[in-house]
Design a protein around this motif. Structure first.
Motif, PDB file in Angstrom:
ATOM      1  N   LEU A  21      -6.592   1.900  76.745  1.00 35.65           N
ATOM      2  CA  LEU A  21      -7.594   2.914  76.402  1.00 35.65           C
ATOM      3  C   LEU A  21      -8.167   2.676  75.005  1.00 35.65           C
ATOM      4  CD1 LEU A  21      -5.920   6.122  77.878  1.00 35.65           C
ATOM      5  CD2 LEU A  21      -7.807   4.795  78.837  1.00 35.65           C
ATOM      6  N   MET A  22      -7.323   2.215  74.091  1.00 33.21           N
ATOM      7  CA  MET A  22      -7.818   1.905  72.745  1.00 33.21           C
ATOM      8  C   MET A  22      -8.837   0.773  72.793  1.00 33.21           C
ATOM      9  SD  MET A  22      -7.033   3.611  70.039  1.00 33.21           S
ATOM     10  CE  MET A  22      -7.353   2.353  68.802  1.00 33.21           C
ATOM     11  N   ARG A  23      -8.544  -0.264  73.586  1.00 35.46           N
ATOM     12  CA  ARG A  23      -9.482  -1.384  73.699  1.00 35.46           C
ATOM     13  C   ARG A  23     -10.812  -0.933  74.282  1.00 35.46           C
ATOM     14  NH1 ARG A  23      -7.327  -6.616  73.713  1.00 35.46           N
ATOM     15  NH2 ARG A  23      -9.509  -7.238  73.967  1.00 35.46           N
ATOM     16  N   MET A  24     -10.770   0.030  75.190  1.00 30.99           N
ATOM     17  CA  MET A  24     -11.981   0.470  75.865  1.00 30.99           C
ATOM     18  C   MET A  24     -12.785   1.493  75.065  1.00 30.99           C
ATOM     19  SD  MET A  24     -10.640   0.851  79.819  1.00 30.99           S
ATOM     20  CE  MET A  24     -12.307   1.086  80.467  1.00 30.99           C
ATOM     21  N   PHE A  25     -12.092   2.371  74.308  1.00 30.32           N
ATOM     22  CA  PHE A  25     -12.779   3.521  73.722  1.00 30.32           C
ATOM     23  C   PHE A  25     -12.670   3.626  72.197  1.00 30.32           C
ATOM     24  CE2 PHE A  25     -11.765   4.711  78.107  1.00 30.32           C
ATOM     25  CZ  PHE A  25     -13.018   5.069  78.569  1.00 30.32           C
ATOM     26  N   GLY A  47       0.604  15.020  85.969  1.00 29.22           N
ATOM     27  CA  GLY A  47       0.586  14.697  87.383  1.00 29.22           C
ATOM     28  C   GLY A  47       2.006  14.561  87.905  1.00 29.22           C
ATOM     29  N   THR A  48       2.173  14.620  89.191  1.00 33.76           N
ATOM     30  CA  THR A  48       3.523  14.589  89.760  1.00 33.76           C
ATOM     31  C   THR A  48       4.234  13.259  89.535  1.00 33.76           C
ATOM     32  OG1 THR A  48       2.594  13.923  91.901  1.00 33.76           O
ATOM     33  CG2 THR A  48       2.938  16.284  91.546  1.00 33.76           C
ATOM     34  N   ASP A  49       3.479  12.174  89.308  1.00 37.90           N
ATOM     35  CA  ASP A  49       4.094  10.860  89.106  1.00 37.90           C
ATOM     36  C   ASP A  49       4.068  10.422  87.642  1.00 37.90           C
ATOM     37  OD1 ASP A  49       4.668  10.366  91.857  1.00 37.90           O
ATOM     38  OD2 ASP A  49       2.547   9.956  92.187  1.00 37.90           O
ATOM     39  N   ARG A  50       3.961  11.375  86.721  1.00 35.60           N
ATOM     40  CA  ARG A  50       3.843  11.037  85.301  1.00 35.60           C
ATOM     41  C   ARG A  50       5.057  10.277  84.765  1.00 35.60           C
ATOM     42  NH1 ARG A  50       4.833  16.303  86.066  1.00 35.60           N
ATOM     43  NH2 ARG A  50       6.609  17.284  85.054  1.00 35.60           N
ATOM     44  N   GLY A  51       6.221  10.447  85.420  1.00 34.46           N
ATOM     45  CA  GLY A  51       7.412   9.739  84.964  1.00 34.46           C
ATOM     46  C   GLY A  51       7.274   8.229  85.023  1.00 34.46           C
ATOM     47  N   PHE A  52       6.296   7.745  85.795  1.00 31.13           N
ATOM     48  CA  PHE A  52       6.021   6.308  85.860  1.00 31.13           C
ATOM     49  C   PHE A  52       5.796   5.719  84.468  1.00 31.13           C
ATOM     50  CE2 PHE A  52       2.466   3.197  85.960  1.00 31.13           C
ATOM     51  CZ  PHE A  52       3.096   2.144  86.617  1.00 31.13           C
ATOM     52  N   PHE A  53       5.145   6.499  83.581  1.00 29.44           N
ATOM     53  CA  PHE A  53       4.797   5.988  82.253  1.00 29.44           C
ATOM     54  C   PHE A  53       6.003   5.899  81.326  1.00 29.44           C
ATOM     55  CE2 PHE A  53       0.757   7.572  83.856  1.00 29.44           C
ATOM     56  CZ  PHE A  53      -0.076   6.514  83.561  1.00 29.44           C
ATOM     57  N   ALA A  98       1.407   0.416  77.007  1.00 26.43           N
ATOM     58  CA  ALA A  98       0.382  -0.483  77.540  1.00 26.43           C
ATOM     59  C   ALA A  98      -0.876   0.284  77.933  1.00 26.43           C
ATOM     60  CB  ALA A  98       0.933  -1.246  78.751  1.00 26.43           C
ATOM     61  N   THR A  99      -0.697   1.500  78.476  1.00 22.30           N
ATOM     62  CA  THR A  99      -1.848   2.328  78.834  1.00 22.30           C
ATOM     63  C   THR A  99      -2.618   2.735  77.586  1.00 22.30           C
ATOM     64  OG1 THR A  99      -0.661   3.181  80.764  1.00 22.30           O
ATOM     65  CG2 THR A  99      -2.574   4.438  80.012  1.00 22.30           C
ATOM     66  N   GLU A 100      -1.899   3.094  76.520  1.00 22.10           N
ATOM     67  CA  GLU A 100      -2.559   3.443  75.265  1.00 22.10           C
ATOM     68  C   GLU A 100      -3.343   2.254  74.725  1.00 22.10           C
ATOM     69  OE1 GLU A 100      -0.993   5.989  71.721  1.00 22.10           O
ATOM     70  OE2 GLU A 100      -0.306   3.933  71.400  1.00 22.10           O
ATOM     71  N   HIS A 101      -2.750   1.066  74.821  1.00 22.96           N
ATOM     72  CA  HIS A 101      -3.435  -0.141  74.345  1.00 22.96           C
ATOM     73  C   HIS A 101      -4.728  -0.369  75.130  1.00 22.96           C
ATOM     74  CE1 HIS A 101      -3.917  -4.183  72.725  1.00 22.96           C
ATOM     75  NE2 HIS A 101      -4.071  -4.628  73.961  1.00 22.96           N
ATOM     76  N   LEU A 138      -4.476   8.497  70.729  1.00 26.43           N
ATOM     77  CA  LEU A 138      -3.043   8.535  71.002  1.00 26.43           C
ATOM     78  C   LEU A 138      -2.801   9.014  72.421  1.00 26.43           C
ATOM     79  CD1 LEU A 138      -1.785  10.183  67.686  1.00 26.43           C
ATOM     80  CD2 LEU A 138      -1.998   7.747  68.206  1.00 26.43           C
ATOM     81  N   VAL A 139      -1.876   8.376  73.107  1.00 32.95           N
ATOM     82  CA  VAL A 139      -1.525   8.753  74.473  1.00 32.95           C
ATOM     83  C   VAL A 139      -0.084   9.231  74.488  1.00 32.95           C
ATOM     84  CG1 VAL A 139      -1.336   7.960  76.865  1.00 32.95           C
ATOM     85  CG2 VAL A 139      -3.141   7.051  75.388  1.00 32.95           C
ATOM     86  N   ASP A 140       0.147  10.377  75.119  1.00 32.19           N
ATOM     87  CA  ASP A 140       1.487  10.962  75.150  1.00 32.19           C
ATOM     88  C   ASP A 140       1.822  11.410  76.570  1.00 32.19           C
ATOM     89  OD1 ASP A 140       3.936  11.812  74.233  1.00 32.19           O
ATOM     90  OD2 ASP A 140       3.189  13.641  73.284  1.00 32.19           O
TER      91      ASP A 140
END
Length: 231
Positions: free
Chosen positions: A133-137, A112-118, A128-131, A147-149
């Motif tokens: 998603l791991m808790r949820m799925f 996405g155009t705002d991916r640099g936010f991560f 934190a986003t990976e954490h 894994l989130v990249d």
């Protein structure tokens, strides 16, 4: 868009710190809770709360009081995409997720155009986003990991972990004193264990509880913990 991450004992404390630093009342900030924080006790170190304050040049709006979206049922890939889309909508940024199936992990590539936010704050938002998603799925993708990249951050992080592991092993070999890594998640601890599996003269084992789990590198034969790299 420029976003800043603030921390505190809890979310309210992090908001207060953000308001003071930005010269704005806390109730006027637009923010996303990255980690709610956790009190310490019984040998467990406290975990600070972290928030990302969204600054896009528009007048600040009151924070959302809505509860976090429930864990979607069904195909985890669809659910992950829905969560990423919801995060983007809540933060007012353009996000997308591509998902790749692997034998050992489900890989989520954020775009996405705002991916640099991560990638701000040294990748704290991405981790934190990976954490989240791991808790949820985690149950949906088990026994695989998740894994989130974003823009090759994961590969760079893995190489940095391997380099750090080898540096710890060299220090242990030099003076015979055990060394312990910073807090790492299960995937990161596995990287360290594998990096040192064939290094002579040292053993590795995991110590700590929950989010404070770390890897200790010790002289061979002197480790009080389980050798071979318990995650």
């Amino acid at each position: 868009m420029k976003d800043r991450v603030f921390s505190g004992r809890d979310v309210a404390d992090a908001l207060a710190a953000a308001g003071q630093a930005l010269g704005l009342p806390a109730e006027a900030l637009r923010y996303v809770v990255l980690e709610a924080g956790r009190a310490g006790g019984l040998g467990v170190s406290p975990t600070p709360a972290r928030i990302a304050v969204l600054l896009d040049g528009s007048p600040p709006a009151p924070p959302s009081r809505e509860a976090a979206p429930p864990r979607p049922a069904g195909d985890p890939r669809a659910g992950i995409r829905a969560v990423v889309r919801a995060l983007g909508e809540a933060a007012g940024i353009d996000l997308a997720a591509e998902i790749e199936e692997g034998e050992d992990a489900l890989r989520v590539r954020l775009g996405g155009t705002d991916r640099g936010f991560f990638l701000e704050e040294g990748g704290e938002v991405l981790r934190a986003t990976e954490h989240l998603l791991m808790r949820m799925f985690a149950r949906d993708v088990a026994p695989r990991g998740l894994l989130v990249d974003c823009e090759g951050y994961r590969e760079q992080r893995d190489e940095a972990l391997r380099a750090t592991a080898l540096e710890l092993a060299a220090a242990v070999t030099a003076d015979g004193k055990a060394r312990t890594s910073p807090a790492l998640n299960a995937y990161e601890r596995r990287i360290v264990h594998l990096a040192l599996a064939e290094v002579k003269g040292v053993v590795t084992y995991s110590v700590g509880e929950g989010g404070d789990r770390r890897v200790t590198v010790a002289p061979a034969g002197a480790a009080p913990g389980p050798p071979g790299g318990e995650p």
